[in-house]
Every structure is written in C-alpha cells, then in structure tokens.
Design a protein around this motif. Structure first.
Motif, PDB file in Angstrom:
ATOM      1  N   GLU A  80       0.830  -1.209   0.000  1.00 23.26           N
ATOM      2  CA  GLU A  80       0.000   0.000   0.000  1.00 23.26           C
ATOM      3  C   GLU A  80       0.866   1.260   0.000  1.00 23.26           C
ATOM      4  N   GLY A  81       1.851   1.280  -0.887  1.00 25.76           N
ATOM      5  CA  GLY A  81       2.745   2.430  -1.013  1.00 25.76           C
ATOM      6  C   GLY A  81       2.275   3.340  -2.130  1.00 25.76           C
ATOM      7  N   ALA A  82       1.559   4.405  -1.786  1.00 23.52           N
ATOM      8  CA  ALA A  82       0.959   5.276  -2.796  1.00 23.52           C
ATOM      9  C   ALA A  82       1.998   5.898  -3.724  1.00 23.52           C
ATOM     10  N   GLU A  83       3.104   6.384  -3.173  1.00 20.52           N
ATOM     11  CA  GLU A  83       4.110   7.021  -4.023  1.00 20.52           C
ATOM     12  C   GLU A  83       4.685   6.023  -5.027  1.00 20.52           C
ATOM     13  N   ALA A  84       5.075   4.861  -4.557  1.00 24.02           N
ATOM     14  CA  ALA A  84       5.641   3.850  -5.458  1.00 24.02           C
ATOM     15  C   ALA A  84       4.605   3.374  -6.471  1.00 24.02           C
ATOM     16  N   GLU A  85       3.362   3.240  -6.037  1.00 25.80           N
ATOM     17  CA  GLU A  85       2.304   2.806  -6.957  1.00 25.80           C
ATOM     18  C   GLU A  85       2.079   3.854  -8.047  1.00 25.80           C
ATOM     19  N   ALA A  86       2.017   5.109  -7.650  1.00 24.98           N
ATOM     20  CA  ALA A  86       1.807   6.175  -8.628  1.00 24.98           C
ATOM     21  C   ALA A  86       2.955   6.229  -9.633  1.00 24.98           C
ATOM     22  N   GLN A  87       4.178   6.142  -9.145  1.00 25.38           N
ATOM     23  CA  GLN A  87       5.328   6.183 -10.058  1.00 25.38           C
ATOM     24  C   GLN A  87       5.324   4.974 -10.995  1.00 25.38           C
ATOM     25  N   ALA A  88       4.973   3.824 -10.483  1.00 21.98           N
ATOM     26  CA  ALA A  88       4.935   2.633 -11.334  1.00 21.98           C
ATOM     27  C   ALA A  88       3.876   2.779 -12.420  1.00 21.98           C
ATOM     28  N   LEU A  89       2.725   3.340 -12.076  1.00 22.29           N
ATOM     29  CA  LEU A  89       1.671   3.547 -13.074  1.00 22.29           C
ATOM     30  C   LEU A  89       2.119   4.524 -14.161  1.00 22.29           C
ATOM     31  N   VAL A  90       2.794   5.598 -13.751  1.00 24.99           N
ATOM     32  CA  VAL A  90       3.288   6.558 -14.743  1.00 24.99           C
ATOM     33  C   VAL A  90       4.392   5.918 -15.590  1.00 24.99           C
ATOM     34  N   ASP A  91       5.258   5.117 -14.971  1.00 27.90           N
ATOM     35  CA  ASP A  91       6.285   4.405 -15.741  1.00 27.90           C
ATOM     36  C   ASP A  91       5.644   3.494 -16.786  1.00 27.90           C
ATOM     37  N   LEU A  92       4.619   2.757 -16.367  1.00 23.84           N
ATOM     38  CA  LEU A  92       3.925   1.872 -17.309  1.00 23.84           C
ATOM     39  C   LEU A  92       3.265   2.675 -18.423  1.00 23.84           C
ATOM     40  N   ALA A  93       2.661   3.811 -18.081  1.00 25.47           N
ATOM     41  CA  ALA A  93       2.022   4.655 -19.091  1.00 25.47           C
ATOM     42  C   ALA A  93       3.053   5.162 -20.096  1.00 25.47           C
ATOM     43  N   GLU A  94       4.213   5.559 -19.595  1.00 24.20           N
ATOM     44  CA  GLU A  94       5.253   6.027 -20.502  1.00 24.20           C
ATOM     45  C   GLU A  94       5.706   4.908 -21.436  1.00 24.20           C
ATOM     46  N   GLY A  95       5.825   3.710 -20.905  1.00 20.03           N
ATOM     47  CA  GLY A  95       6.182   2.569 -21.745  1.00 20.03           C
ATOM     48  C   GLY A  95       5.159   2.315 -22.837  1.00 20.03           C
ATOM     49  N   ARG A  96       3.900   2.483 -22.507  1.00 22.90           N
ATOM     50  CA  ARG A  96       2.839   2.291 -23.503  1.00 22.90           C
ATOM     51  C   ARG A  96       2.893   3.385 -24.567  1.00 22.90           C
ATOM     52  N   LEU A  97       3.237   4.616 -24.163  1.00 23.13           N
ATOM     53  CA  LEU A  97       3.397   5.680 -25.162  1.00 23.13           C
ATOM     54  C   LEU A  97       4.536   5.338 -26.110  1.00 23.13           C
ATOM     55  N   TRP A  98       5.666   4.879 -25.564  1.00 30.67           N
ATOM     56  CA  TRP A  98       6.799   4.499 -26.411  1.00 30.67           C
ATOM     57  C   TRP A  98       6.391   3.413 -27.398  1.00 30.67           C
ATOM     58  N   ALA A  99       5.484   2.533 -26.965  1.00 27.85           N
ATOM     59  CA  ALA A  99       5.034   1.444 -27.840  1.00 27.85           C
ATOM     60  C   ALA A  99       3.919   1.881 -28.789  1.00 27.85           C
ATOM     61  N   GLY A 100       3.429   3.117 -28.622  1.00 25.44           N
ATOM     62  CA  GLY A 100       2.365   3.612 -29.484  1.00 25.44           C
ATOM     63  C   GLY A 100       0.967   3.236 -29.028  1.00 25.44           C
ATOM     64  N   ASP A 101       0.843   2.662 -27.851  1.00 24.92           N
ATOM     65  CA  ASP A 101      -0.450   2.234 -27.302  1.00 24.92           C
ATOM     66  C   ASP A 101      -1.014   3.351 -26.428  1.00 24.92           C
ATOM     67  N   THR A 102      -1.599   4.352 -27.071  1.00 22.73           N
ATOM     68  CA  THR A 102      -2.064   5.523 -26.325  1.00 22.73           C
ATOM     69  C   THR A 102      -3.310   5.224 -25.490  1.00 22.73           C
ATOM     70  N   ILE A 103      -4.110   4.269 -25.889  1.00 22.94           N
ATOM     71  CA  ILE A 103      -5.320   3.945 -25.123  1.00 22.94           C
ATOM     72  C   ILE A 103      -4.941   3.415 -23.743  1.00 22.94           C
ATOM     73  N   THR A 104      -4.025   2.462 -23.697  1.00 20.69           N
ATOM     74  CA  THR A 104      -3.585   1.926 -22.407  1.00 20.69           C
ATOM     75  C   THR A 104      -2.833   2.991 -21.617  1.00 20.69           C
ATOM     76  N   ALA A 105      -2.028   3.798 -22.294  1.00 25.19           N
ATOM     77  CA  ALA A 105      -1.293   4.860 -21.602  1.00 25.19           C
ATOM     78  C   ALA A 105      -2.264   5.804 -20.904  1.00 25.19           C
ATOM     79  N   ARG A 106      -3.322   6.193 -21.574  1.00 23.19           N
ATOM     80  CA  ARG A 106      -4.326   7.092 -20.965  1.00 23.19           C
ATOM     81  C   ARG A 106      -4.988   6.429 -19.758  1.00 23.19           C
ATOM     82  N   ARG A 107      -5.324   5.161 -19.898  1.00 24.12           N
ATOM     83  CA  ARG A 107      -5.972   4.457 -18.778  1.00 24.12           C
ATOM     84  C   ARG A 107      -5.052   4.411 -17.566  1.00 24.12           C
ATOM     85  N   LEU A 108      -3.778   4.154 -17.803  1.00 23.02           N
ATOM     86  CA  LEU A 108      -2.821   4.107 -16.702  1.00 23.02           C
ATOM     87  C   LEU A 108      -2.655   5.476 -16.042  1.00 23.02           C
TER      88      LEU A 108
END
Length: 194
Positions: free
Chosen positions: A14-42
């Motif tokens: 239940e680490g909010a800071e780490a969870e938030a950063q991980a979600l943004v990291d995942l979103a950035e990865g999806r942008l790099w892959a061109g998957d903007t729908i998943t990036a927005r959801r994240l």
C-alpha cells in the motif's frame, strides 16, 4: 516487466508514491510502444492514486501531466498538448521544480512547432544544452524530438552524443539501450517529427 513488478509490490505494501510512479512508468512505456489507449488508462489510474495523501504527490502529478501533454501531441492534439505543457511549466515554477519546468517548456515548443507557431530556437537550444543537469536520462530523446520538430542538425548531433554517454554508463544493458535508442532515433529521422 520490471515496472509491472514494481506496481504489484507497491500495491502489496500500500505504497501510494511507489504505486503512482509505477503507473506513470507503465504509461510512458505504452506511449513508447504507441499504445495511447492503455497509456491514458494508466494515467487515469495514477491520478486516482495521487489523490491519496503521500509526500511526493506533486512530483508524480507533474510527471503524469507532462506525459498527458506528450500523449496529446502523439494523438495530433497539438493545441491541447501546448496548453497542458504550459500548465506544467507554470506549476513547476510555482513550486520550484526546475526539471519539470524545463521539460514542460520543451514540450510546449514541440507542440507550437506542430501548430506552425513561432518557437524561440535560441531559448530551446539553451534549455536542451542544460538538460543534462536536471533531466540527464531523458535528455537524449527530448533533444531528438526537438531536432525532428524544428529540423536542427546540431540537436541531432547532441542527441547522438547523449546516447553514447548513457550507453557508456549502462554496463551490461548498454547493447539493449543502444538498440532501443537507434530504433527511436531512426523512427524520428524517417518521420521527420515525433
């Protein structure tokens, strides 16, 4: 995979800071892959976590909003990208977060270039040359994206230099990093814009 593991570990404690950063990291990865729908959801998920009290919510909020502006630009919504990036600049200046102020200013310049608006090339050049001091890991691709957006050869050369420098520090991951950087830079050069 590592970002997904980080998200699962953060949720387990239940680490909010780490969870938030991980979600943004995942979103950035999806942008790099061109998957903007998943990036927005994240990013929506990250915003929900940001609302839970934690000390660095401001930091991941700026980062998520900057990524949202980059997503807007990727989806051909340059006016929205410019407005969103300028909000990041204003908030970063207000709270004293120079990294996000500079990255926001550079994202604004890319969006304005896409809109055909004038861009202060000297100001952009100075910001790009100073990136190493506040955003060293992002500097290579931010520089390349501006080189593509404004067609500036010296920025391509600066981006290439930054790739070499990061690869030298990447240890056993140097080869994978060089391959990743080469794919991204080739795509930018062939498209003429990010």
């Amino acid at each position: 995979e590592w970002n997904q593991r980080g998200l699962e570990a953060a949720r387990g404690i239940e680490g909010a800071e780490a969870e938030a950063q991980a979600l943004v990291d995942l979103a950035e990865g999806r942008l790099w892959a061109g998957d903007t729908i998943t990036a927005r959801r994240l990013l929506v998920d990250a915003e929900g976590v940001r609302r839970r009290p934690h000390p660095l919510a401001w930091r991941h909020g700026l980062r998520a909003r900057l990524l949202g502006a980059r997503l807007d630009l990727h989806e051909e919504r340059a006016a929205e990208a410019a407005a969103g990036a300028m909000e990041v600049v204003e908030d970063a200046e207000r709270i004293g977060a120079p990294k996000y102020g500079v990255l926001g200013m550079l994202a604004t310049a890319r969006a304005r270039a896409r809109l055909g608006e004038p861009v202060d090339r000297e100001g952009v050049d100075a910001a790009l040359r100073g990136l190493g001091g506040c955003a060293g890991l992002e500097a290579w691709w931010v520089t390349a994206e501006l080189a593509a957006a404004l067609d500036v050869d010296s920025w391509w050369a600066l981006s290439d230099e930054r790739v070499v420098t990061l690869a030298a520090a990447a240890g056993e991951r140097a080869g994978a990093f060089r391959a990743h950087a080469a794919r991204h830079l080739d795509r930018l050069r062939s498209a003429g814009r990010p």
